[in-house]
Design an enzyme around this catalytic site. Structure first.
Site, mmCIF file in Angstrom:
data_model
loop_
_atom_site.group_PDB
_atom_site.id
_atom_site.type_symbol
_atom_site.label_atom_id
_atom_site.label_comp_id
_atom_site.label_asym_id
_atom_site.label_seq_id
_atom_site.Cartn_x
_atom_site.Cartn_y
_atom_site.Cartn_z
ATOM 1 N N LYS A 193 0.816 -1.222 0.000
ATOM 2 C CA LYS A 193 0.000 0.000 0.000
ATOM 3 C C LYS A 193 0.849 1.271 0.000
ATOM 4 C CE LYS A 193 -3.779 -2.403 0.299
ATOM 5 N NZ LYS A 193 -4.377 -2.845 -0.926
ATOM 6 N N CYS A 194 2.123 1.144 -0.220
ATOM 7 C CA CYS A 194 3.038 2.281 -0.241
ATOM 8 C C CYS A 194 2.910 3.023 -1.571
ATOM 9 C CB CYS A 194 4.474 1.778 -0.060
ATOM 10 S SG CYS A 194 5.728 3.068 -0.080
ATOM 11 N N GLY A 195 3.106 4.329 -1.546
ATOM 12 C CA GLY A 195 3.108 5.105 -2.777
ATOM 13 C C GLY A 195 4.214 4.682 -3.732
ATOM 14 N N LEU A 196 5.220 3.989 -3.219
ATOM 15 C CA LEU A 196 6.320 3.491 -4.046
ATOM 16 C C LEU A 196 6.057 2.079 -4.575
ATOM 17 C CD1 LEU A 196 9.293 4.765 -1.834
ATOM 18 C CD2 LEU A 196 8.413 5.800 -3.937
ATOM 19 N N ALA A 197 4.879 1.529 -4.279
ATOM 20 C CA ALA A 197 4.554 0.158 -4.708
ATOM 21 C C ALA A 197 4.680 -0.062 -6.211
ATOM 22 C CB ALA A 197 3.163 -0.247 -4.214
#
Length: 158
Positions: A34-38
């Protein structure tokens, strides 16, 4: 000490002895679905597909220590990564990368290659490239895209 001295548990609970990767470069990444870097999962998978036959190993270590961005269970995480990002490289069970319960491999990596916060992991998608000799080679910031690591991987595969 080298990475070959460690074992990890895969997402399905099997023990993975890192000795299996002797003489191969290994890319270790703490991940979170769920990270913006996913979206980096796709770049990591691309590296995996492009260089696995040359010896590269990509290992994802899911971590929920940064803003609760890995809410999936060990049972559902690998499936989520496969469905949402096409991930086929090995994922471990969720681990801690900072604090008292830091996974031993990450204690070792942070000690050998400190980052901007010293011996702490700053955020999800911090990456460690390990040389074929089992020695940590280089650490990359969370925002460093997998594509920017490719030249270093090519160097280690020579």
């Amino acid at each position: 000490m080298k990475i070959y001295d460690f074992e990890v548990s895969t997402a399905n609970g099997k023990t993975l002895d890192l000795k299996e990767f002797k003489n191969r470069p290994v890319l270790v990444v703490n991940t979170a679905t769920k990270c913006g870097l996913a979206p980096q999962f796709e770049g990591l998978e691309k590296l995996h597909q492009q260089y696995k036959d040359d010896g590269l190993v990509v290992l994802g270590f899911p971590c929920n220590q940064f803003a609760g961005q890995e809410p999936e269970s060990n049972d559902t995480m690998a499936e989520t990564c496969k469905l949402n990002h096409g991930v086929t490289f090995t994922l471990t069970q969720k681990i801690n990368v900072n604090g008292k319960e830091t996974h031993p491999l990450f204690k070792y990596l942070k000690q050998r290659l400190p980052g901007t916060l010293g011996k702490r992991i700053k955020w999800n998608f911090t990456k460690f490239l390990i040389g074929p000799n089992g020695e940590p080679y280089k650490r990359y910031a969370p925002t460093t895209s997998p594509e920017k690591i490719e030249k270093d991987i090519q160097q280690l595969l020579k």
